[in-house]
Design a protein around this motif. Structure first.
Motif, PDB file in Angstrom:
ATOM      1  N   GLY A  61       0.815  -1.207   0.000  1.00  0.00           N
ATOM      2  CA  GLY A  61       0.000   0.000   0.000  1.00  0.00           C
ATOM      3  C   GLY A  61       0.845   1.252   0.000  1.00  0.00           C
ATOM      4  N   ALA A  62       1.932   1.230   0.753  1.00  0.00           N
ATOM      5  CA  ALA A  62       2.822   2.391   0.805  1.00  0.00           C
ATOM      6  C   ALA A  62       3.449   2.664  -0.550  1.00  0.00           C
ATOM      7  CB  ALA A  62       3.914   2.157   1.853  1.00  0.00           C
ATOM      8  N   ALA A  63       3.890   1.612  -1.232  1.00  0.00           N
ATOM      9  CA  ALA A  63       4.495   1.781  -2.556  1.00  0.00           C
ATOM     10  C   ALA A  63       3.480   2.308  -3.555  1.00  0.00           C
ATOM     11  CB  ALA A  63       5.078   0.459  -3.040  1.00  0.00           C
ATOM     12  N   ALA A  64       2.271   1.754  -3.525  1.00  0.00           N
ATOM     13  CA  ALA A  64       1.246   2.183  -4.476  1.00  0.00           C
ATOM     14  C   ALA A  64       0.862   3.635  -4.261  1.00  0.00           C
ATOM     15  CB  ALA A  64       0.014   1.281  -4.355  1.00  0.00           C
ATOM     16  N   GLY A  65       0.637   4.019  -2.997  1.00  0.00           N
ATOM     17  CA  GLY A  65       0.268   5.401  -2.714  1.00  0.00           C
ATOM     18  C   GLY A  65       1.369   6.380  -3.061  1.00  0.00           C
ATOM     19  N   THR A  66       2.599   6.020  -2.738  1.00  0.00           N
ATOM     20  CA  THR A  66       3.734   6.882  -3.045  1.00  0.00           C
ATOM     21  C   THR A  66       3.891   7.046  -4.548  1.00  0.00           C
ATOM     22  OG1 THR A  66       4.873   6.137  -1.040  1.00  0.00           O
ATOM     23  CG2 THR A  66       6.217   7.208  -2.712  1.00  0.00           C
ATOM     24  N   ALA A  67       3.797   5.957  -5.283  1.00  0.00           N
ATOM     25  CA  ALA A  67       3.936   6.023  -6.739  1.00  0.00           C
ATOM     26  C   ALA A  67       2.833   6.878  -7.362  1.00  0.00           C
ATOM     27  CB  ALA A  67       3.903   4.618  -7.328  1.00  0.00           C
ATOM     28  N   THR A  68       1.621   6.778  -6.838  1.00  0.00           N
ATOM     29  CA  THR A  68       0.518   7.592  -7.351  1.00  0.00           C
ATOM     30  C   THR A  68       0.804   9.075  -7.154  1.00  0.00           C
ATOM     31  OG1 THR A  68      -1.114   5.857  -6.944  1.00  0.00           O
ATOM     32  CG2 THR A  68      -1.947   8.098  -7.124  1.00  0.00           C
ATOM     33  N   ALA A  69       1.246   9.435  -5.947  1.00  0.00           N
ATOM     34  CA  ALA A  69       1.533  10.842  -5.660  1.00  0.00           C
ATOM     35  C   ALA A  69       2.695  11.354  -6.500  1.00  0.00           C
ATOM     36  CB  ALA A  69       1.827  11.018  -4.173  1.00  0.00           C
TER      37      ALA A  69
END
Length: 244
Positions: A61-69
């Motif tokens: 989840g952290a990777a996905a959210g960071t990549a989105t931002a």
């Protein structure tokens, strides 16, 4: 310089935001809300602009959210100059006591690999990927100094440690480890994919080992997180001047 701070949950996000002053919420694709500090119109060129995102628990989840931002910022031609994984975590006693601040000199994926007859083998020994990210040592030292914290290894796990045996295993595999959390490596992977430097800042809410919720000090750790981010601009100002 624009800085993206990524936490797991809203309580951590709010603790960071408490140090940064008024902010607005900007919607990201996927439904996440990005908490954006209100930068003065007449801000100096090297002033920090900080966005804070609660991306969810765990490295995926952290990777996905960071990549989105990071992708949204790049598409808007407003790229970030630094990503910070932040929140509370477990400390390896006696080196990182309750309430202390830990800045990661190494961000390590502690359980990414395979069990073998000879013990745990990291994924790199299987011929794949990476298991460690090294933030800029000078920046780590500067942040630890202004925050009154410790610099050392922070391990990322997908399952929080709950036994003395698991604690001993992690400590043996990662000499000098100071803290355990669940998001840092995911944030670091996304930052690396975008070519953006990364930091991890943790404040200790509990001791790594047998789970004793009565001994946890979550409120104190969140307050320490706010204090650490109040101090952060002093450490980042030289970096901001170099990259402005």
């Amino acid at each position: 310089m624009r800085v993206l701070v990524v936490t797991a949950v809203a309580a951590e996000r709010d603790a960071v935001c408490a140090a940064l002053g008024p902010h607005d919420v900007v919607a990201l694709p996927g439904g996440h809300g990005l908490h954006r500090t209100r930068r003065p119109v007449a801000a100096a060129p090297d002033a920090l602009a900080v966005d804070v995102l609660a991306a969810g628990v765990g490295p995926a989840g952290a990777a996905a959210g960071t990549a989105t931002a990071l992708t949204a910022a790049a598409l808007a031609d407003e790229p970030y100059g630094l990503v910070v994984s932040a929140g509370i975590g477990g400390g390896f006693a006696p080196h990182a006591p309750l309430g202390s601040v830990v800045v990661a000199a190494q961000i390590v994926a502690a359980d990414l690999g395979a069990e073998t007859p000879d013990g745990f083998a990291p994924v790199t020994e299987l011929g794949f990927g990476t298991v460690v990210h090294h933030p800029d040592p000078a920046l780590v030292k500067a942040v630890a100094a202004v925050a009154g914290g410790l610099a050392g290894t922070v391990v990322t796990v997908s399952t929080a440690t709950g036994t003395a045996a698991r604690r001993a295993e992690l400590a043996a595999r990662h000499p000098g480890v100071l803290a355990e959390a669940m998001e840092g490596f995911g944030v670091a992977e996304a930052a690396a994919a975008h070519g953006v430097p990364v930091l991890e800042i943790r404040t200790v809410s509990n001791a790594v080992g047998p789970r004793d919720r009565a001994a946890w000090r979550i409120g104190e750790a969140l307050a320490a997180l706010t204090d650490a981010f109040r101090a952060l601009p002093a450490a980042l100002a030289p970096t901001s001047r170099r990259t402005s």
